[in-house]
Design an enzyme around this catalytic site. Structure first.
Site, PDB file in Angstrom:
ATOM      1  N   SER A 139       0.864  -1.191   0.000  1.00  0.00           N
ATOM      2  CA  SER A 139       0.000   0.000   0.000  1.00  0.00           C
ATOM      3  C   SER A 139       0.896   1.235   0.000  1.00  0.00           C
ATOM      4  O   SER A 139       2.057   1.160   0.454  1.00  0.00           O
ATOM      5  CB  SER A 139      -0.859  -0.002   1.275  1.00  0.00           C
ATOM      6  OG  SER A 139      -1.495   1.251   1.447  1.00  0.00           O
ATOM      7  N   TYR A 152      -1.894  -0.435  10.402  1.00  0.00           N
ATOM      8  CA  TYR A 152      -1.913  -0.825   8.985  1.00  0.00           C
ATOM      9  C   TYR A 152      -0.632  -0.337   8.292  1.00  0.00           C
ATOM     10  O   TYR A 152       0.018  -1.087   7.566  1.00  0.00           O
ATOM     11  CB  TYR A 152      -3.166  -0.232   8.339  1.00  0.00           C
ATOM     12  CG  TYR A 152      -3.357  -0.580   6.882  1.00  0.00           C
ATOM     13  CD1 TYR A 152      -3.831  -1.839   6.504  1.00  0.00           C
ATOM     14  CD2 TYR A 152      -3.084   0.346   5.874  1.00  0.00           C
ATOM     15  CE1 TYR A 152      -4.028  -2.159   5.159  1.00  0.00           C
ATOM     16  CE2 TYR A 152      -3.276   0.036   4.539  1.00  0.00           C
ATOM     17  CZ  TYR A 152      -3.744  -1.214   4.181  1.00  0.00           C
ATOM     18  OH  TYR A 152      -3.940  -1.523   2.856  1.00  0.00           O
TER      19      TYR A 152
HETATM   20  P1  NAD Z   1     -11.059  -6.561  -0.075  1.00  0.00           P
HETATM   21  O1  NAD Z   1     -11.542  -6.492   1.318  1.00  0.00           O
HETATM   22  O2  NAD Z   1     -11.997  -6.316  -1.203  1.00  0.00           O
HETATM   23  O3  NAD Z   1     -10.320  -7.928  -0.327  1.00  0.00           O
HETATM   24  C1  NAD Z   1      -9.426  -8.472   0.607  1.00  0.00           C
HETATM   25  C2  NAD Z   1      -9.507  -9.955   0.509  1.00  0.00           C
HETATM   26  O4  NAD Z   1      -8.611 -10.547   1.458  1.00  0.00           O
HETATM   27  C3  NAD Z   1     -10.915 -10.453   0.851  1.00  0.00           C
HETATM   28  O5  NAD Z   1     -11.260 -11.455  -0.059  1.00  0.00           O
HETATM   29  C4  NAD Z   1     -10.727 -11.013   2.259  1.00  0.00           C
HETATM   30  O6  NAD Z   1     -11.657 -12.006   2.583  1.00  0.00           O
HETATM   31  C5  NAD Z   1      -9.309 -11.576   2.125  1.00  0.00           C
HETATM   32  N1  NAD Z   1      -8.721 -11.888   3.419  1.00  0.00           N
HETATM   33  C6  NAD Z   1      -8.599 -11.084   4.500  1.00  0.00           C
HETATM   34  N2  NAD Z   1      -8.070 -11.775   5.518  1.00  0.00           N
HETATM   35  C7  NAD Z   1      -7.858 -13.042   5.068  1.00  0.00           C
HETATM   36  C8  NAD Z   1      -7.363 -14.224   5.648  1.00  0.00           C
HETATM   37  N3  NAD Z   1      -6.964 -14.262   6.933  1.00  0.00           N
HETATM   38  N4  NAD Z   1      -7.292 -15.345   4.887  1.00  0.00           N
HETATM   39  C9  NAD Z   1      -7.707 -15.341   3.601  1.00  0.00           C
HETATM   40  N5  NAD Z   1      -8.206 -14.251   2.997  1.00  0.00           N
HETATM   41  C10 NAD Z   1      -8.286 -13.121   3.734  1.00  0.00           C
HETATM   42  O7  NAD Z   1      -9.843  -5.535  -0.167  1.00  0.00           O
HETATM   43  P2  NAD Z   1      -8.908  -5.071  -1.371  1.00  0.00           P
HETATM   44  O8  NAD Z   1      -9.034  -3.613  -1.452  1.00  0.00           O
HETATM   45  O9  NAD Z   1      -9.108  -5.882  -2.561  1.00  0.00           O
HETATM   46  O10 NAD Z   1      -7.481  -5.372  -0.704  1.00  0.00           O
HETATM   47  C11 NAD Z   1      -6.566  -6.323  -1.204  1.00  0.00           C
HETATM   48  C12 NAD Z   1      -5.170  -5.935  -0.754  1.00  0.00           C
HETATM   49  O11 NAD Z   1      -4.860  -4.647  -1.287  1.00  0.00           O
HETATM   50  C13 NAD Z   1      -5.011  -5.821   0.752  1.00  0.00           C
HETATM   51  O12 NAD Z   1      -3.767  -6.362   1.133  1.00  0.00           O
HETATM   52  C14 NAD Z   1      -5.037  -4.318   0.995  1.00  0.00           C
HETATM   53  O13 NAD Z   1      -4.302  -3.961   2.145  1.00  0.00           O
HETATM   54  C15 NAD Z   1      -4.369  -3.825  -0.271  1.00  0.00           C
HETATM   55  N6  NAD Z   1      -4.682  -2.436  -0.591  1.00  0.00           N
HETATM   56  C16 NAD Z   1      -5.942  -2.032  -0.918  1.00  0.00           C
HETATM   57  C17 NAD Z   1      -6.169  -0.706  -1.220  1.00  0.00           C
HETATM   58  C18 NAD Z   1      -7.519  -0.172  -1.612  1.00  0.00           C
HETATM   59  O14 NAD Z   1      -7.670   1.070  -1.664  1.00  0.00           O
HETATM   60  N7  NAD Z   1      -8.508  -1.008  -1.901  1.00  0.00           N
HETATM   61  C19 NAD Z   1      -5.115   0.222  -1.174  1.00  0.00           C
HETATM   62  C20 NAD Z   1      -3.851  -0.224  -0.826  1.00  0.00           C
HETATM   63  C21 NAD Z   1      -3.640  -1.545  -0.549  1.00  0.00           C
END
Ligand code: NAD
Length: 259
Positions: A139, A152
């Site tokens: 991130s 985070y």
């Molecule tokens: P999201 O919540 O849509 O998806 C996250 C996924 O991870 C979900 O399917 C959730 O069930 C799964 N997950 C969480 N804990 C888990 C576990 N213990 N075992 C198995 N699966 C698990 O979120 P997203 O936005 O798609 O995020 C994905 C990644 O991107 C994350 O690492 C997040 O930190 C990172 N990220 C997202 C953003 C954003 O703005 N969306 C920005 C920076 C980084």
């Protein structure tokens, strides 16, 4: 770009960035292990992939904090190899040094960092055989401080160091390790900090102004970066911001006669 014959694990592939990356890599020919905790949503993503005629994916209902060995074993047993590990599963919570909950801190670190280290360690012998690569979904919070997301930020900053240390350690084995560091990407993750159907449009509209490009990111932005890093590139140890210019954070200046 083709991933025909390549085997990819995407964790957290039942939603958001992971689901789209899994669909995108499958469209490019990859055989994908769809890893997530929610069986219904894991199967939905697998069904979407089957419908567009890509190689049949392997749904794995698993928790990355507990089931790392099973995730690797089931993939290698089913597909016979492993080429790319996308460590994407993550959770997002608000806290700071004053409003701090140690159990929440442990849970964030467990999911966003500890599980990645364990999965990577278990994947190395298989990736060494294929000269494969690893992509960690970090991130911009790993690169810049955000006071209301202290734990985070710590988890993602730790992940970024893990990416770089692993890139050095695994280079002699022919394994590349890179990271993408997204800024705001429109996914359900913001439900975890109280953004819901009633206020999400306002939230994303406000966030839009944080970015030089004047918009928030979409999952297509992260998926194309994942595919690029997963392909035969000259890159390792890279932290790639997918951030609409956020990291280009100069100070807007004005002088008499110059704007
Ligand atoms: P999201 O919540 O849509 O998806 C996250 C996924 O991870 C979900 O399917 C959730 O069930 C799964 N997950 C969480 N804990 C888990 C576990 N213990 N075992 C198995 N699966 C698990 O979120 P997203 O936005 O798609 O995020 C994905 C990644 O991107 C994350 O690492 C997040 O930190 C990172 N990220 C997202 C953003 C954003 O703005 N969306 C920005 C920076 C980084």
């Amino acid at each position: 770009m083709s991933f025909t014959g390549k085997v990819v694990i995407v964790t957290g592939a039942s939603s958001g960035i992971g689901a789209d990356a899994a669909r995108h890599l499958a469209k490019l020919g990859a055989k994908v292990s769809i890893v997530g905790r929610n069986e219904k949503r894991v199967n939905e993503v697998a069904d979407q992939i089957k419908k567009f005629g890509a190689p049949t994916p392997l749904p794995i209902v698993a928790d990355v904090t507990r089931d790392a060995q099973r995730i690797i074993n089931e993939t290698v047993k089913h597909f016979g190899r492993l080429d790319v590990l996308v460590n994407n599963a993550g959770i997002f919570r608000a806290d700071n040094v004053v409003q701090f909950d140690v159990e929440q801190f442990d849970s964030i670190l467990d999911t966003n960092l500890r599980s990645v280290i364990i999965l990577t360690n278990l994947a190395v012998p298989h990736l060494e055989k294929t000269k494969g690569n690893i992509i960690n979904i970090s991130s911009v919070a790993g690169l810049r401080p955000f006071d209301l997301y202290t734990s985070y930020c710590i988890s993602k900053a730790g992940l970024d160091q893990f990416t770089k240390c692993s890139a050095i350690a695994l280079a002699p084995k022919g394994i590349r390790v890179n990271s993408i560091n997204p800024a705001t990407i429109r996914t359900p993750i913001f439900e975890q900090i109280g953004i819901n159907k009633s206020n999400e449009e306002q939230f994303f509209e406000e966030r839009r102004h944080d970015y030089l490009v004047g918009r928030v990111g979409e999952v297509s932005d992260t998926s194309s970066a994942v595919a690029y890093l997963a392909s035969e590139t000259f890159l390792t140890g890279l932290l790639l911001p997918i951030d609409g210019g956020l990291m280009c954070s100069g100070i807007r200046t004005s002088l008499p006669g110059l704007t």
